[in-house]
Design a protein around this motif. Structure first.
Motif, short mmCIF file in Angstrom:
data_model
loop_
_atom_site.label_atom_id
_atom_site.label_comp_id
_atom_site.label_asym_id
_atom_site.label_seq_id
_atom_site.Cartn_x
_atom_site.Cartn_y
_atom_site.Cartn_z
N LYS A 149 0.83 -1.22 0.00
CA LYS A 149 0.00 0.00 0.00
C LYS A 149 0.86 1.27 0.00
O LYS A 149 0.37 2.35 -0.29
CB LYS A 149 -1.03 -0.02 1.14
CG LYS A 149 -0.49 0.30 2.50
CD LYS A 149 -1.66 0.41 3.49
CE LYS A 149 -1.21 0.61 4.93
NZ LYS A 149 -0.02 1.36 5.20
N ASP A 150 2.14 1.14 0.29
CA ASP A 150 3.03 2.30 0.26
C ASP A 150 3.68 2.52 -1.11
O ASP A 150 4.46 3.45 -1.30
CB ASP A 150 4.16 2.14 1.30
CG ASP A 150 3.62 2.17 2.72
OD1 ASP A 150 2.57 2.79 2.94
OD2 ASP A 150 4.25 1.55 3.61
N TYR A 181 3.66 3.57 -4.88
CA TYR A 181 2.88 4.37 -5.82
C TYR A 181 2.89 3.66 -7.18
O TYR A 181 3.95 3.32 -7.70
CB TYR A 181 3.48 5.78 -5.94
CG TYR A 181 2.75 6.60 -6.96
CD1 TYR A 181 1.52 7.18 -6.65
CD2 TYR A 181 3.25 6.75 -8.25
CE1 TYR A 181 0.82 7.90 -7.61
CE2 TYR A 181 2.56 7.47 -9.21
CZ TYR A 181 1.34 8.03 -8.87
OH TYR A 181 0.64 8.73 -9.82
N ARG A 202 15.10 7.21 3.77
CA ARG A 202 13.85 7.33 3.00
C ARG A 202 14.09 6.76 1.62
O ARG A 202 15.11 7.02 0.98
CB ARG A 202 13.43 8.80 2.88
CG ARG A 202 13.03 9.41 4.22
CD ARG A 202 13.02 10.90 4.13
NE ARG A 202 11.90 11.38 3.33
CZ ARG A 202 12.02 12.12 2.23
NH1 ARG A 202 13.20 12.45 1.77
NH2 ARG A 202 10.96 12.54 1.58
N GLN A 232 12.30 5.80 -2.24
CA GLN A 232 11.19 5.86 -3.19
C GLN A 232 10.95 4.44 -3.70
O GLN A 232 11.88 3.76 -4.14
CB GLN A 232 11.54 6.76 -4.38
CG GLN A 232 10.47 6.72 -5.46
CD GLN A 232 10.85 7.43 -6.76
OE1 GLN A 232 11.93 8.01 -6.87
NE2 GLN A 232 9.97 7.36 -7.73
N SER A 250 8.29 2.91 -6.42
CA SER A 250 7.19 3.27 -7.32
C SER A 250 7.20 2.41 -8.56
O SER A 250 8.23 1.85 -8.93
CB SER A 250 7.31 4.73 -7.81
OG SER A 250 7.75 5.59 -6.81
N GLU A 277 11.85 4.16 5.75
CA GLU A 277 10.44 4.26 5.36
C GLU A 277 10.34 4.53 3.87
O GLU A 277 11.28 5.06 3.25
CB GLU A 277 9.74 5.39 6.14
CG GLU A 277 10.37 6.75 5.88
CD GLU A 277 9.68 7.88 6.61
OE1 GLU A 277 8.77 7.62 7.40
OE2 GLU A 277 10.07 9.03 6.36
N PRO A 324 6.27 9.09 0.68
CA PRO A 324 5.07 9.28 -0.14
C PRO A 324 5.45 9.93 -1.47
O PRO A 324 6.37 10.76 -1.51
CB PRO A 324 4.20 10.24 0.68
CG PRO A 324 4.83 10.32 2.03
CD PRO A 324 6.25 9.88 1.92
N GLU A 334 6.27 13.63 -1.95
CA GLU A 334 7.55 14.19 -1.50
C GLU A 334 8.70 13.88 -2.46
O GLU A 334 9.80 14.40 -2.31
CB GLU A 334 7.90 13.64 -0.11
CG GLU A 334 6.96 14.11 0.97
CD GLU A 334 7.28 13.47 2.33
OE1 GLU A 334 8.36 12.86 2.47
OE2 GLU A 334 6.44 13.60 3.22
#
Ligand code: HSE
Length: 441
Positions: A221-222, A224, A267, A269, A271, A349, A352, A355
Motif C-alpha cells: 500500500k506504500d 505508488y 527514505r 522511493q 514506485s 520508510e 510518499p 515528496e
C-alpha cells in the motif's frame, strides 16, 4: 540425507517446465552440487489438463496435502499462484519444517511478512527466485552477490506484457488499444489484462526487490503505482523526437534524508510508473517481452541483469536454482543462508510520492493563440517549478495544438497542484498528460 526429495504443487505451464527440465538436467545439477535430487510427486488441478510438457500419471495426484504430508517429501515447490490456497499450502509445509520454493509474487507481496515470519519460526527457509523477473537471477544477486553494497538505485523492466506493448507502440507507431488486442490474440497478454497493464504485477515484483535492497518489509500500500493504459501513440512519438523511450519502470531509489523535527531514518522511493528514459541508456533497448533490472550499488557501481521474465523454461531455470539451494541446505543441515529481508534498516520508510522529486514531460492541448504560454508559465513560476524547454511540434496545426513542456526537478505534490490549476485554464482544452522522466544518471 543422501537424496533430497521434492514434492510439487502445480503442474501447469511452470510446473511442467520444472518437471521437464529437472528430468533433463537433474543429474547435471546433482553432480554440480554433490547431492542427488528427485521430484517424487506432483499435485495437479486435473490429471488430464493440457500441459506444455508431459508428467507421468503415476507421479500425479489431485490432493496437495498428500504431497505436503508425505514423509518422503523433504521440501515443497508451490507453483499454483493466487493468494488464498497457496498461502495455506506454504504455511502447512513450513509448519512441518519443510523448506518451500515459490514463484508466487502476488502472495509474497500480500503476505510476505507473515510467510517469512513462519519460515523463521519453523526454521524452514522460503525460496522465491522465480517470483521476480522469471529466469533472471535477480533475487540471488541482491540477496547474496551484492550483499556488501548499499543499493542506491534500482530500475526494473519487470513486466513483459507492458514491455511488449510499449515496444510495439514505439516500433509501429500503433495505439495502445490496438497492440493490446493483438497481444491478447497472440497470448502475450492475459484476458483480462488488468494485473499487468495497470502495473500491479510490477508492483508485486518491485516491492519484493525493494525489501531485499533496503532490508525492511515494503507494504504494497506504500508503493505508488501507475499503469500504461494512458500512454498514447502521440506521447511515444514526441518522446522519441526528444530522445527518449517510454518504459514501465519499477523504481527503488534512496532519497536524501529528511532533516529537522519528525525526521526519521533512511527514505526510499518505491514506485511503478511509465517513464521517459534516454535512448542512449541500455534499458531503452530492452524490447519485447524481455525484462531487465538495473542495479547501482555503492561498491560495485552499475550492474544490469537481462533475460526472459516469464515462461515455462525461463521460470523453471529459477526454480532449479532454488532446488539446488534447498538440496544443499538439507543435505548439509545448514540453515545458514543470507536471510531474506534482513532487518538491517531499522529506521527506514517509503517516502510518499508527493515528496519525491521528479522531472516531467507534460503534453497540453491548448488553443493556438498568443499569450497561452505566458498563462501556463505564470502558474509554474508561482509554484517555483522551472521549465527546461517548451516545444510546439509542427505539423499539428488546427484550433488546438499540442504543447510539450519538459520540467526540471520538482516535488510530485507541487507538480500535481500546478497541473490541476493549468487544467482549469480556459485555453487548455483537454486533461494534461504528465509522464515522469528518469535520466538514470
Ligand atoms: N505477466 C507477467 C509479465 C509475467 O507479463 O511479465 C508473470 O509475472
Amino acid at each position: 540425507m543422501d537424496q533430497v526429495n521434492f514434492g510439487m504443487i502445480g503442474g501447469g505451464t511452470v510446473g511442467s517446465g520444472v518437471f521437464h527440465h529437472l528430468s533433463r538436467n537433474g543429474a547435471l545439477l546433482a553432480a554440480r552440487i554433490g547431492v542427488p535430487v528427485s521430484l517424487r510427486k506432483v499435485a495437479v488441478k486435473a490429471l488430464d489438463e493440457p500441459r506444455p510438457y508431459p508428467i507421468p500419471r503415476a507421479q500425479m495426484t489431485t490432493d496437495w496435502r498428500e504431497v505436503v504430508n508425505d514423509p518422503e517429501v523433504h521440501a515443497v515447490i508451490e507453483l499454483v499462484g493466487g493468494t488464498t490456497i497457496a498461502r495455506e499450502m506454504i504455511l502447512t509445509a513450513l509448519k512441518l519444517g519443510k523448506p518451500v520454493i515459490t514463484a508466487n509474487k502476488a502472495l509474497l507481496s500480500a503476505h510476505g511478512a507473515e510467510l517469512f515470519a513462519a519460515a523463521r519460526q519453523h526454521r524452514a527457509n522460503l525460496y522465491y527466485e522465480a517470483a521476480v523477473a522469471g529466469g533472471i537471477p535477480i533475487i540471488k544477486a541482491l540477496r547474496e552477490a551484492l550483499v556488501g553494497n548499499r543499493i542506491t538505485h534500482l530500475y526494473g523492466i519487470v513486466n513483459g506484457t507492458c514491455n511488449y506493448i510499449l515496444t510495439r507502440m514505439k516500433q509501429e507507431g500503433a495505439e495502445f488499444a490496438t497492440v493490446l488486442a493483438e497481444a491478447q490474440k497472440l497470448g502475450y497478454a492475459e484476458t483480462p489484462p488488468d494485473l499487468d497493464i495497470d502495473g500491479h504485477d510490477a508492483e508485486h515484483k518491485t516491492g519484493i526487490l525493494a525489501s531485499l535492497a533496503h532490508g525492511f518489509w515494503v507494504n504494497p500500500k506504500d508503493i505508488y503505482v501507475e499503469g500504461i493504459r494512458h500512454i498514447s501513440r502521440l506521447d511515444m512519438q514526441f518522446a522519441g523526437q526528444l530522445g527518449y523511450t517510454i518504459k514501465l519502470l519499477g523504481i527503488v531509489k534512496t532519497l536524501p534524508p529528511k532533516t529537522g523535527k519528525g525526521a526519521r531514518g533512511e527514505r526510499v522511493q518505491v514506485s511503478v510508473y511509465p517513464a521517459l528514459i534516454p535512448h542512449a541508456h541500455v534499458l531503452s533497448n530492452v524490447n519485447g517481452v524481455f525484462n531487465a533490472v538495473f542495479v547501482r550499488g555503492d561498491v560495485v557501481g552499475d550492474t544490469l541483469f537481462y533475460g526472459r521474465g516469464a515462461g515455462k523454461d525461463a521460470t523453471a531455470s529459477a526454480v532449479l536454482s532454488d532446488i539446488a539451494d534447498v538440496a544443499l541446505e538439507l543435505a548439509h543441515q545448514s540453515h545458514g543462508r543470507v536471510p531474506p529481508f534482513v532487518a538491517h534498516a531499522r529506521r527506514a520508510e517509503v517516502a510518499p510520492i508527493g515528496e519525491v522529486v521528479s522531472r516531467y514531460y507534460v503534453r497540453l492541448t491548448v488553443l493556438d493563440r498568443p499569450g497561452v504560454i505566458a498563462k501556463i508559465s505564470a502558474i509554474l513560476g508561482a509554484a517555483k517549478i522551472g521549465i527546461a524547454s517548451i516545444i510546439q511540434p509542427e505539423g499539428h496545426e488546427g484550433e488546438t495544438v499540442p504543447l510539450i513542456l519538459m520540467i526540471h526537478d520538482a516535488p510530485n505534490a507541487a507538480m500535481s497542484r500546478a497541473l490541476a490549476q493549468i487544467a482549469k485554464l480556459s485555453v487548455v482544452k483537454a486533461p494534461p498528460m504528465m509522464i515522469r522522466v528518469e535520466n538514470l544518471e
